[in-house]
Design an enzyme around this catalytic site. Structure first.
Site, PDB file in Angstrom:
ATOM      1  N   LYS A  23     -39.803 -41.394 -21.326  1.00 28.05           N
ATOM      2  CA  LYS A  23     -40.905 -40.723 -22.043  1.00 28.05           C
ATOM      3  C   LYS A  23     -41.700 -39.818 -21.106  1.00 28.05           C
ATOM      4  CE  LYS A  23     -44.452 -43.299 -23.863  1.00 28.05           C
ATOM      5  NZ  LYS A  23     -45.770 -42.843 -23.365  1.00 28.05           N
ATOM      6  N   GLY A  95     -51.415 -40.494 -24.883  1.00 30.68           N
ATOM      7  CA  GLY A  95     -52.318 -40.304 -23.746  1.00 30.68           C
ATOM      8  C   GLY A  95     -51.770 -39.303 -22.749  1.00 30.68           C
ATOM      9  N   GLN A 170     -51.482 -39.800 -14.963  1.00 28.35           N
ATOM     10  CA  GLN A 170     -51.911 -38.758 -15.900  1.00 28.35           C
ATOM     11  C   GLN A 170     -53.054 -37.941 -15.303  1.00 28.35           C
ATOM     12  OE1 GLN A 170     -52.719 -40.891 -19.536  1.00 28.35           O
ATOM     13  NE2 GLN A 170     -50.549 -41.353 -19.873  1.00 28.35           N
ATOM     14  N   ASP A 316     -46.744 -50.382 -17.590  1.00 34.32           N
ATOM     15  CA  ASP A 316     -46.337 -50.411 -18.998  1.00 34.32           C
ATOM     16  C   ASP A 316     -45.440 -51.610 -19.315  1.00 34.32           C
ATOM     17  OD1 ASP A 316     -47.774 -48.102 -19.305  1.00 34.32           O
ATOM     18  OD2 ASP A 316     -46.049 -46.784 -19.039  1.00 34.32           O
TER      19      ASP A 316
HETATM   20  O1  SPQ Z   1     -48.864 -41.633 -22.912  1.00 32.05           O
HETATM   21  P1  SPQ Z   1     -49.555 -42.948 -23.057  1.00 32.05           P
HETATM   22  O2  SPQ Z   1     -50.015 -43.142 -24.466  1.00 32.05           O
HETATM   23  O3  SPQ Z   1     -50.685 -43.135 -22.075  1.00 32.05           O
HETATM   24  O4  SPQ Z   1     -48.430 -44.058 -22.782  1.00 32.05           O
HETATM   25  C1  SPQ Z   1     -48.299 -45.165 -21.856  1.00 32.05           C
HETATM   26  C2  SPQ Z   1     -47.208 -46.117 -22.499  1.00 32.05           C
HETATM   27  O5  SPQ Z   1     -47.340 -47.333 -22.528  1.00 32.05           O
HETATM   28  O6  SPQ Z   1     -46.202 -45.554 -22.915  1.00 32.05           O
HETATM   29  C3  SPQ Z   1     -49.599 -45.919 -21.580  1.00 32.05           C
HETATM   30  F1  SPQ Z   1     -50.149 -46.433 -22.577  1.00 32.05           F
HETATM   31  O7  SPQ Z   1     -47.704 -44.739 -20.617  1.00 32.05           O
HETATM   32  C4  SPQ Z   1     -48.394 -43.997 -19.585  1.00 32.05           C
HETATM   33  C5  SPQ Z   1     -48.546 -44.871 -18.353  1.00 32.05           C
HETATM   34  O8  SPQ Z   1     -49.254 -46.046 -18.602  1.00 32.05           O
HETATM   35  C6  SPQ Z   1     -47.524 -42.804 -19.257  1.00 32.05           C
HETATM   36  C7  SPQ Z   1     -47.864 -42.165 -17.959  1.00 32.05           C
HETATM   37  C8  SPQ Z   1     -47.327 -40.823 -17.634  1.00 32.05           C
HETATM   38  O9  SPQ Z   1     -46.343 -40.382 -18.249  1.00 32.05           O
HETATM   39  O10 SPQ Z   1     -47.893 -40.183 -16.722  1.00 32.05           O
HETATM   40  C9  SPQ Z   1     -48.630 -42.804 -16.993  1.00 32.05           C
HETATM   41  C10 SPQ Z   1     -49.260 -44.111 -17.225  1.00 32.05           C
HETATM   42  O11 SPQ Z   1     -50.610 -43.922 -17.614  1.00 32.05           O
HETATM   43  P2  SPQ Z   1     -51.790 -43.732 -16.526  1.00 32.05           P
HETATM   44  O12 SPQ Z   1     -53.058 -43.720 -17.331  1.00 32.05           O
HETATM   45  O13 SPQ Z   1     -51.702 -44.937 -15.658  1.00 32.05           O
HETATM   46  O14 SPQ Z   1     -51.582 -42.500 -15.809  1.00 32.05           O
END
Ligand code: SPQ
Length: 430
Positions: A23, A95, A170, A316
């Site tokens: 993803k 997110g 992110q 995750d």
């Molecule tokens: O995209 P989203 O909704 O934040 O999805 C999640 C998931 O479980 O699929 C988190 F809820 O994954 C994020 C992950 O936790 C995807 C991601 C990325 O692609 O950069 C990074 C992680 O989030 P973060 O806030 O730690 O940067």
């Protein structure tokens, strides 16, 4: 809202599967392909709802993006070809789309309005709005831009040296993407390294980006050029079947072509720490990312303590690791994982609530969980609360119960793993 009754007669998983594309990598391939001049062909793209939201966002800015199943063709004139969207952009549940897109939009000479679903509307956006404002972006929204809907008046930004106070790929990525659109050098220095797909892939698209230890430096105003991206299987999706095989009698499962980027393989380390029988074979590299085949056999897991720098590498996977811990010998502690509270649900609360309902002895703490092992789970009525990873954790838990498990709001699983139940059935029918 749909619901499923989970009552599997056969509970042993055997055979080989591939899981859908990663993803995080699928999102980035569409975003960077849209910022690049020329054609980008993405194969094994994850056609999950979150990544479809990313495609729609760039289509709204005039980029030609065509998808046939899991192949996506992006054709763009580059950053200068992007247009102001006519309508507010719907980010759905994603997110990643929200935080990375905010970084890009902040540097474009247009006005944007962003909104999302109920879950995304509760997730904090100030973590990315703050550094972008420091770079000169004009961002406003509910609670002064902490929550969606958010409006961005993009424009010329200034580079920054940024040390995030949250462990978030992110946030790092959003700032680097804003840095790409400035004159000068933007630096992001992390305390704990988070997933580095942005750094790897921006390099493949021709960005001037360098990693020096914990520091990532990007020199802005460098045009990107389209390229082909083959997306590896998503290790976060594979994790559900790796754990399912470990905790169900007689199981023996191989998942092929799984991404093995070291910033994502904490689940393999945890399975090893817990004495699960796991082998990683046929290691190779596709499109700059390591991949391989992972085999897990039914095991007698032992409890462990999970804390510190491994947490961003399993963030995750913690819901499914919590389920694994209910079957381990002894008490498992998960610490330093307060970031779980800011996901699609508060994943400390939703994991503790759901597994307790199914008979687990599990306590939430400020930054993690305490889970007693050797627990016989039972059936019950559960809800994913719209969180795909909670939905899949419940489905795997139902393999351990004699009674049926009712799963309400199961359709959210399509956010990251649209073929989850097909793959589960295929492993159960061998
Ligand atoms: O995209 P989203 O909704 O934040 O999805 C999640 C998931 O479980 O699929 C988190 F809820 O994954 C994020 C992950 O936790 C995807 C991601 C990325 O692609 O950069 C990074 C992680 O989030 P973060 O806030 O730690 O940067």
């Amino acid at each position: 809202m749909s619901q499923k009754v989970l009552a599997f007669e056969q509970k042993t998983l055997t055979g080989h599967i591939t899981v859908p594309g990663d993803k995080s990598i699928s999102h980035r391939a569409v975003m960077f392909g849209s910022l690049a001049e020329g054609k980008t062909k993405i194969t094994n793209f994850l056609a999950g709802e979150d990544c479809l939201s990313t495609i729609a966002a760039f289509q709204a800015m005039g980029v030609s993006i065509k998808r046939e199943d899991n192949t996506v063709l992006v054709e763009s004139e580059g950053v200068n070809g992007l247009k102001e969207p006519d309508q507010p952009i719907n980010l759905g549940n994603s997110g990643t789309t929200a935080r990375l897109l905010m970084g890009i939009l902040a540097g474009l000479p247009f006005h944007f309005t962003l909104y999302g679903d109920d879950s995304l509307s509760k997730r904090p956006m100030d973590r990315i709005a703050h550094p972008l404002r420091e770079m000169g972006a004009k961002i406003d929204g509910r609670e002064h831009g902490r929550l969606l809907p958010i409006a961005i008046r993009g424009g010329q930004l200034l580079p920054i040296d940024f040390k995030p106070n949250v462990k978030s790929a992110q946030v790092k990525s959003g700032v680097l993407l804003a840095g790409l659109l400035t004159d000068g050098v933007t630096t992001v220095e992390e305390v704990t390294k988070t997933r580095d797909h942005t750094e790897n892939m921006l390099k493949a698209f021709g960005a001037n980006i360098n990693v020096e230890g914990a520091k990532v430096k990007i020199t802005g105003n460098k045009n990107l050029t389209g390229c082909d991206i083959e997306v590896p299987g998503d290790i976060s999706s594979a994790a559900f079947f790796l754990v399912a095989a470990a905790i169900t009698e007689g199981s023996h499962v191989t998942i092929e072509n799984v991404g093995l980027n070291p910033t994502r393989t904490g689940i393999i380390d945890v399975l090893n720490m817990m004495d699960v029988s796991i082998d990683v074979m046929k290691k190779r590299t596709i499109g700059g990312e390591p991949i391989g085949d992972i085999t897990v056999r039914a095991s007698k897991p032992k409890a462990t303590v999970i804390e510190g720098d491994i947490i961003p590498r399993i963030i995750d996977e913690i819901p499914i690791i919590a389920l694994l811990a209910t079957q381990a010998t002894g008490q498992t502690l998960i610490k330093d994982a307060e970031e779980l509270r800011f996901k699609e649900t508060d994943r400390i609360e939703s994991v503790v609530h759901t597994l307790s309902k199914l008979g687990a002895t599990i306590t939430g703490t400020k930054d993690g969980m305490i889970i007693e092992g050797n627990t016989k789970l039972h059936g019950g009525v559960t809800n994913s609360f719209g969180d795909h990873r909670i939905g899949m954790m419940i489905a795997v838990a139902s393999l351990l119960t004699d009674e049926k498990v009712e799963l309400h709001d199961d359709e959210c699983i399509a956010i990251s793993y649209p073929t989850f139940f097909e793959d589960l059935h295929s492993l159960l029918s061998n």
